[in-house]
Design a protein around this motif. Structure first.
Motif, PDB file in Angstrom:
ATOM      1  N   ASP A 157      12.643  -4.548  -0.590  1.00  6.34           N
ATOM      2  CA  ASP A 157      13.209  -5.403  -1.626  1.00  6.34           C
ATOM      3  C   ASP A 157      13.598  -4.577  -2.836  1.00  6.34           C
ATOM      4  OD1 ASP A 157      10.654  -5.866  -3.658  1.00  6.34           O
ATOM      5  OD2 ASP A 157      10.080  -5.537  -1.584  1.00  6.34           O
ATOM      6  N   ALA A 158      14.361  -5.208  -3.708  1.00  5.83           N
ATOM      7  CA  ALA A 158      14.917  -4.492  -4.857  1.00  5.83           C
ATOM      8  C   ALA A 158      13.846  -4.034  -5.837  1.00  5.83           C
ATOM      9  CB  ALA A 158      15.938  -5.379  -5.564  1.00  5.83           C
ATOM     10  N   GLY A 159      12.690  -4.699  -5.837  1.00  7.64           N
ATOM     11  CA  GLY A 159      11.649  -4.333  -6.790  1.00  7.64           C
ATOM     12  C   GLY A 159      10.766  -3.190  -6.339  1.00  7.64           C
ATOM     13  N   SER A 160      11.042  -2.632  -5.188  1.00  6.01           N
ATOM     14  CA  SER A 160      10.201  -1.577  -4.645  1.00  6.01           C
ATOM     15  C   SER A 160      10.311  -0.309  -5.484  1.00  6.01           C
ATOM     16  CB  SER A 160      10.594  -1.294  -3.197  1.00  6.01           C
ATOM     17  OG  SER A 160       9.932  -0.142  -2.721  1.00  6.01           O
ATOM     18  N   ALA A 161       9.170   0.409  -5.588  1.00  5.25           N
ATOM     19  CA  ALA A 161       9.153   1.669  -6.338  1.00  5.25           C
ATOM     20  C   ALA A 161       9.569   2.850  -5.473  1.00  5.25           C
ATOM     21  CB  ALA A 161       7.744   1.912  -6.886  1.00  5.25           C
ATOM     22  N   LEU A 162       9.826   2.628  -4.194  1.00  6.36           N
ATOM     23  CA  LEU A 162      10.086   3.728  -3.281  1.00  6.36           C
ATOM     24  C   LEU A 162      11.534   4.194  -3.351  1.00  6.36           C
ATOM     25  CD1 LEU A 162       8.198   2.449  -0.131  1.00  6.36           C
ATOM     26  CD2 LEU A 162       7.455   4.210  -1.717  1.00  6.36           C
ATOM     27  N   PRO A 163      11.742   5.518  -3.420  1.00  3.98           N
ATOM     28  CA  PRO A 163      13.107   6.051  -3.298  1.00  3.98           C
ATOM     29  C   PRO A 163      13.475   6.138  -1.815  1.00  3.98           C
ATOM     30  CG  PRO A 163      11.583   7.829  -3.643  1.00  3.98           C
ATOM     31  CD  PRO A 163      10.770   6.567  -3.665  1.00  3.98           C
ATOM     32  N   LEU A 180       1.025   7.193  -6.561  1.00  2.00           N
ATOM     33  CA  LEU A 180      -0.055   8.156  -6.797  1.00  2.00           C
ATOM     34  C   LEU A 180       0.430   9.583  -6.547  1.00  2.00           C
ATOM     35  CD1 LEU A 180      -3.143   6.346  -5.222  1.00  2.00           C
ATOM     36  CD2 LEU A 180      -3.064   7.324  -7.517  1.00  2.00           C
ATOM     37  N   ALA A 181       1.138   9.766  -5.425  1.00  2.00           N
ATOM     38  CA  ALA A 181       1.635  11.102  -5.104  1.00  2.00           C
ATOM     39  C   ALA A 181       2.624  11.591  -6.159  1.00  2.00           C
ATOM     40  CB  ALA A 181       2.299  11.071  -3.723  1.00  2.00           C
ATOM     41  N   GLN A 182       3.544  10.730  -6.528  1.00  2.00           N
ATOM     42  CA  GLN A 182       4.576  11.101  -7.495  1.00  2.00           C
ATOM     43  C   GLN A 182       3.968  11.490  -8.837  1.00  2.00           C
ATOM     44  OE1 GLN A 182       6.698   7.969  -9.514  1.00  2.00           O
ATOM     45  NE2 GLN A 182       8.669   8.892  -8.961  1.00  2.00           N
ATOM     46  N   ARG A 183       3.051  10.653  -9.340  1.00  2.00           N
ATOM     47  CA  ARG A 183       2.472  10.925 -10.660  1.00  2.00           C
ATOM     48  C   ARG A 183       1.603  12.187 -10.629  1.00  2.00           C
ATOM     49  NH1 ARG A 183       3.985  10.693 -14.405  1.00  2.00           N
ATOM     50  NH2 ARG A 183       2.446   9.794 -15.833  1.00  2.00           N
ATOM     51  N   CYS A 184       0.874  12.417  -9.517  1.00  2.00           N
ATOM     52  CA  CYS A 184       0.075  13.640  -9.411  1.00  2.00           C
ATOM     53  C   CYS A 184       0.979  14.868  -9.405  1.00  2.00           C
ATOM     54  CB  CYS A 184      -0.778  13.603  -8.143  1.00  2.00           C
ATOM     55  SG  CYS A 184      -2.196  12.484  -8.231  1.00  2.00           S
ATOM     56  N   LEU A 212       0.827  -1.209   0.000  1.00  2.55           N
ATOM     57  CA  LEU A 212       0.000   0.000   0.000  1.00  2.55           C
ATOM     58  C   LEU A 212       0.857   1.252   0.000  1.00  2.55           C
ATOM     59  CD1 LEU A 212      -2.727   1.426   0.207  1.00  2.55           C
ATOM     60  CD2 LEU A 212      -2.653   1.075   2.692  1.00  2.55           C
ATOM     61  N   SER A 213       1.959   1.240   0.745  1.00  2.00           N
ATOM     62  CA  SER A 213       2.827   2.424   0.794  1.00  2.00           C
ATOM     63  C   SER A 213       3.413   2.744  -0.577  1.00  2.00           C
ATOM     64  CB  SER A 213       3.946   2.205   1.813  1.00  2.00           C
ATOM     65  OG  SER A 213       4.712   1.066   1.475  1.00  2.00           O
ATOM     66  N   GLU A 214       3.770   1.708  -1.347  1.00  2.00           N
ATOM     67  CA  GLU A 214       4.298   1.933  -2.700  1.00  2.00           C
ATOM     68  C   GLU A 214       3.249   2.581  -3.588  1.00  2.00           C
ATOM     69  OE1 GLU A 214       7.040  -1.209  -4.457  1.00  2.00           O
ATOM     70  OE2 GLU A 214       5.800  -2.374  -3.078  1.00  2.00           O
ATOM     71  N   VAL A 223      11.574  11.340  -0.594  1.00  2.00           N
ATOM     72  CA  VAL A 223      10.113  11.405  -0.504  1.00  2.00           C
ATOM     73  C   VAL A 223       9.694  12.641   0.295  1.00  2.00           C
ATOM     74  CG1 VAL A 223       8.033  10.205   0.234  1.00  2.00           C
ATOM     75  CG2 VAL A 223       9.962   8.890  -0.640  1.00  2.00           C
ATOM     76  N   LEU A 224      10.385  12.905   1.404  1.00  2.00           N
ATOM     77  CA  LEU A 224      10.057  14.080   2.211  1.00  2.00           C
ATOM     78  C   LEU A 224      10.271  15.368   1.428  1.00  2.00           C
ATOM     79  CD1 LEU A 224      11.664  12.952   5.591  1.00  2.00           C
ATOM     80  CD2 LEU A 224       9.228  13.169   5.107  1.00  2.00           C
TER      81      LEU A 224
END
Length: 589
Positions: free
Chosen positions: A339-345, A304-308, A297-299, A350-351
């Motif tokens: 994990d390596a496949g995560s979309a999170l930086p 959503l935030a990034q694309r908006c 869910l966090s990803e 993010v902050l």
């Protein structure tokens, strides 16, 4: 019953019953749990040894593959053929579950030779296993022996699993036409709705790699029609819409995925089985896990935030960034996949993106607060001096050892990243204070950003060592340039023209030809009544490339999302009166 039977000497008369009891017990065990599939081969082996014992032969030293070869070639008792074939199908299921397709092919080649000694072998190639499975003649069931799962059902499961596994292998190897054919074969096989949705998702990946995004979307729609809980299909759909540039559809897919994850996180449990051994139990290679990876869910909230934010939907971006940050309060390890496949930086990035969104949404005070979090998180991770400089590679300069990448170089890169984030945080705070009309506070934060940027002390490093650090070094210089422009603009507001002029000149030393710094420099010179210099600079500026072409110059990578708003704020505002004055001055001279 099986324990009692196997405790007696092996006898041909009782072996058909014994093998049938073994078949039923293993089907029950394999159908009860996925784990059982990896631990039941030894019982099949013991059954084969009892068959050889009854025929007066031995094979304890043989591998399982050789043992099957010996049994099928030497045991010709008619009453044992049907039980042995059923047990072979069970062995094939176990081997498929462990991704040993070659062993399954060899086993069914032996079965085919035993059934039809004079027939030519099935065609070689990628479809040989499927051809052998289809050609296998299922033994007739005897009325006196009850089977908990018919051999015909097991054959259908084997065919579907083999097609799916081979299709995944070809997809991973890049043989897309072969993968497409095999996956289509699997989609028409013996599988549950859940597995069929997974197959359609894999077909979508295949079509996408073949350059057919619309076909890929059709496969994903079928996947969701078959099983609306196939969340990886929604994730792939969002990625496809992004590739096609359909932002509204991408955001809709991500929103649906977010709602589904909030309502009911994906469960691993399968629907009630229609038979004991199912295709799902035989198909779980690493390639499938990678294709059907469930996003956290966090990803999804972050995407959503990034694309908006990228699309200029600032209010929605702020909402999603705050949702994401609220998830972190429940515990970083539980909420953010590592994990390596995560979309999170990294979290500081993010902050900073959240601060950028808040500032654009007209909430500069909140942006300042978020940036304070970045400064606090990086404060103790940056050394007093960070030494980086490039010099030509010398013959005596050895290549960096693997230990260097895992040691000093890794530490240097981490410190450099922290320095970049802290410098960017001060930059954002400077613009936020400027928006609040607090010019002196803005100058203070811009100055802090400039001082952080100067924390890079130069020493000599081989280019081979510096290469991985160079993007961060250039990014840090870019942030320092933006800070100088921001501080200079505030000095202009305060009427400190000489200080402003110095900042713009320093900015041009960092990035010669930068259009924003050059434009502000023209304005400062004009206000200082150095009109000839201002006019010369203005003429040179009007002949330089477009601003957009220079914004990314020298970074070596796309500008981070958290800096885009700062680039816009540093852009020189259009001053028509200044342009007219400069034109009039040039005409008069």
């Amino acid at each position: 019953v099986l324990v009692l039977v196997t405790g007696l000497p092996a006898a041909l008369a009782t072996l058909p019953l014994e093998l049938t009891v073994l078949y039923n017990s293993l089907v029950f065990a394999m159908g009860a749990s996925d784990c059982a599939i990896n631990g039941e081969a030894e019982e099949i082996r013991q059954g084969l040894l009892r068959v050889l014992e009854a025929c007066g032969a031995a094979g304890q030293d043989l591998s399982t593959e050789k043992l099957w070869q010996k049994v099928l070639q030497e045991v010709t008792v008619e009453e044992l053929q049907a039980p042995l074939h059923r047990l072979a199908a069970l062995q094939a299921a176990w081997w498929l579950a462990t991704n040993r397709l070659g062993s399954v092919t060899g086993l069914f080649r032996l079965l085919s030779s035993a059934e039809h000694p004079g027939r030519a072998p099935c065609s070689e190639g990628k479809t040989q296993l499927l051809s052998l499975l289809r050609a296998w003649k299922v033994p007739a069931e005897e009325a006196s022996l009850s089977l908990v799962q018919s051999a015909q059902d097991l054959k259908e499961v084997l065919c579907t699993a083999a097609a799916f596994l081979q299709g995944l292998q070809e997809l991973e190897a890049g043989n897309l036409p072969a993968a497409l054919s095999l996956l289509q074969e699997a989609a028409g096989g013996f599988c549950s709705k859940r597995l069929l949705a997974q197959i359609y998702t894999c077909l979508s990946c295949c079509a996408q790699r073949m350059g057919k995004p619309q076909t890929a979307l059709q496969h994903l729609k079928r996947a969701l029609q078959v099983d609306f809980q196939c969340l990886p299909a929604l994730s792939h759909a969002a990625a496809l819409y992004r590739e096609l540039g359909e932002v509204d559809a991408e955001l809709q897919a991500l929103a649906l995925l977010s709602e589904a994850l909030e309502r009911n996180p994906p469960a691993a449990a399968s629907p009630p089985p229609c038979c004991l051994i199912q295709t799902e139990q035989l198909v779980h290679p690493p390639a499938l896990a990678a294709l059907l990876r469930h996003r956290h869910l966090s990803e999804v909230k972050y995407l959503l935030a990034q694309r908006c934010l990228e699309d200029g939907r600032v209010a929605d971006a702020v909402e999603h960034y705050l949702d994401f940050l609220s998830l972190l309060q429940d515990g970083l390890q539980q909420q953010v996949p590592l994990d390596a496949g995560s979309a999170l930086p990294r979290l500081p990035e993010v902050l900073l993106e959240a601060a950028s969104a808040l500032q654009q949404a007209g909430r500069p005070q909140d942006a300042i607060t978020v940036c304070e979090e970045v400064v606090g998180r990086t404060a103790n991770l940056i050394p007093q001096t960070l030494r980086v400089e490039e010099r030509p590679e010398q013959p005596e300069c050895p290549s960096p050892e693997p230990q260097l990448a895992a040691g000093p170089l890794l530490q240097k890169r981490e410190s450099l990243c922290c320095l970049v984030w802290r410098t960017a945080a001060y930059l954002h705070q400077g613009w936020a204070w400027a928006k609040l009309g607090k010019t002196k506070e803005a100058v203070t934060q811009f100055s802090r950003s400039c001082r952080s940027g100067r924390q890079l002390v130069r020493v000599s490093l081989c280019l081979s060592v510096l290469g991985s650090l160079l993007p961060e070094v250039k990014l840090l210089q870019k942030i320092r340039l933006l800070s100088l422009i921001g501080r200079g603009a505030q000095f202009l507001e305060l009427g400190k023209l000489k200080e402003a002029l110095l900042d713009f000149q320093y900015g041009l030393q960092i990035s010669p030809g930068d259009p924003a710094a050059a434009s502000y420099l023209v304005q400062a010179l004009w206000k200082l009544d150095r009109k000839q210099e201002a006019a010369a600079r203005w003429q040179k500026l009007s002949e330089s490339p477009a601003e957009e072409a220079l914004q990314q110059e020298g970074l070596g990578r796309p500008c981070p999302l958290y800096l885009v708003s700062c680039l816009k704020q540093a852009t020189f505002p259009q001053h028509e009166s200044l342009a007219r004055d400069l034109q009039d001055y040039l005409q008069s001279t």
